[in-house]
Design a protein around this motif. Sequence first.
Motif, mmCIF file in Angstrom:
data_model
loop_
_atom_site.group_PDB
_atom_site.id
_atom_site.type_symbol
_atom_site.label_atom_id
_atom_site.label_comp_id
_atom_site.label_asym_id
_atom_site.label_seq_id
_atom_site.Cartn_x
_atom_site.Cartn_y
_atom_site.Cartn_z
ATOM 1 N N LYS A 95 0.846 -1.190 0.000
ATOM 2 C CA LYS A 95 0.000 0.000 0.000
ATOM 3 C C LYS A 95 0.883 1.242 0.000
ATOM 4 C CE LYS A 95 -3.876 -2.143 2.360
ATOM 5 N NZ LYS A 95 -4.767 -2.087 3.538
ATOM 6 N N LEU A 96 0.601 2.135 -0.934
ATOM 7 C CA LEU A 96 1.365 3.370 -1.076
ATOM 8 C C LEU A 96 0.419 4.554 -0.912
ATOM 9 C CD1 LEU A 96 4.005 4.857 -1.815
ATOM 10 C CD2 LEU A 96 3.400 4.513 -4.225
ATOM 11 N N PHE A 97 0.751 5.454 -0.020
ATOM 12 C CA PHE A 97 -0.059 6.630 0.251
ATOM 13 C C PHE A 97 0.747 7.900 0.007
ATOM 14 C CE2 PHE A 97 -2.117 3.357 2.740
ATOM 15 C CZ PHE A 97 -3.459 3.663 2.666
ATOM 16 N N PHE A 116 -3.692 6.771 -8.546
ATOM 17 C CA PHE A 116 -3.942 6.892 -7.117
ATOM 18 C C PHE A 116 -5.406 7.252 -6.933
ATOM 19 C CE2 PHE A 116 0.574 7.101 -7.033
ATOM 20 C CZ PHE A 116 1.002 6.881 -5.733
ATOM 21 N N LYS A 117 -5.989 6.769 -5.843
ATOM 22 C CA LYS A 117 -7.392 7.058 -5.549
ATOM 23 C C LYS A 117 -7.477 7.902 -4.291
ATOM 24 C CE LYS A 117 -8.854 2.723 -7.543
ATOM 25 N NZ LYS A 117 -9.391 1.399 -7.304
ATOM 26 N N ILE A 133 -5.768 12.742 1.101
ATOM 27 C CA ILE A 133 -4.924 11.550 1.136
ATOM 28 C C ILE A 133 -5.198 10.738 -0.130
ATOM 29 C CG2 ILE A 133 -4.318 9.454 2.425
ATOM 30 C CD1 ILE A 133 -3.802 12.064 3.981
ATOM 31 N N TYR A 134 -4.138 10.250 -0.751
ATOM 32 C CA TYR A 134 -4.243 9.411 -1.952
ATOM 33 C C TYR A 134 -3.612 8.052 -1.678
ATOM 34 C CZ TYR A 134 -5.909 13.332 -4.609
ATOM 35 O OH TYR A 134 -6.666 14.379 -5.068
ATOM 36 N N PHE A 135 -4.122 7.035 -2.365
ATOM 37 C CA PHE A 135 -3.735 5.648 -2.147
ATOM 38 C C PHE A 135 -3.566 4.898 -3.465
ATOM 39 C CE2 PHE A 135 -5.605 1.372 -2.231
ATOM 40 C CZ PHE A 135 -4.662 0.674 -1.484
ATOM 41 N N LYS A 136 -2.601 3.969 -3.472
ATOM 42 C CA LYS A 136 -2.423 3.095 -4.639
ATOM 43 C C LYS A 136 -1.939 1.730 -4.145
ATOM 44 C CE LYS A 136 -0.061 2.725 -9.065
ATOM 45 N NZ LYS A 136 0.871 3.387 -9.997
#
Length: 139
Positions: A95-97, A116-117, A133-136
């Motif tokens: 998990k990458l933020f 990224f979401k 905050i973004y996540f991938k």
Amino acid sequence: MEIQNAKKHHLQKIIALDKKMIGSDHRKEEIDHAIKEERCLILYQEDEIAAFLIYHTHFFDCCFISLIMVDPAHQRKGMASSLLTHMSKISPTNKLFSSTNESNESMKKVFIKNHFKSSGFIDNLDEGDPEIIYFKNCY
């Protein structure tokens, strides 16, 4: 374009770029620490540091990109995207933020472009400008 881990001899140039962007060198110790721990990536373009990225794994044991800086002379040339793509490949966690201010339209577009979401927001860091905050997933 070349991406590599920053080394001690890059420190002053990275600090200079950061200072150029924010008008202060107050993050010099943070940058130095990231270099020593091999958590700072630099992107070379035409034999100069055009951009850098710092990350850590203290965000709920997930990788978090805490800083991306691109020299104004190199902006809008895919430098941030290149760093994000590289980081997605080498992330020490699945998990990458990362995050950016709601007002930072260009960085929000970079995150979306790089798959990224949006994963929430934090109020009260910068008054009236929530941190998105973004996540991938990197598996």
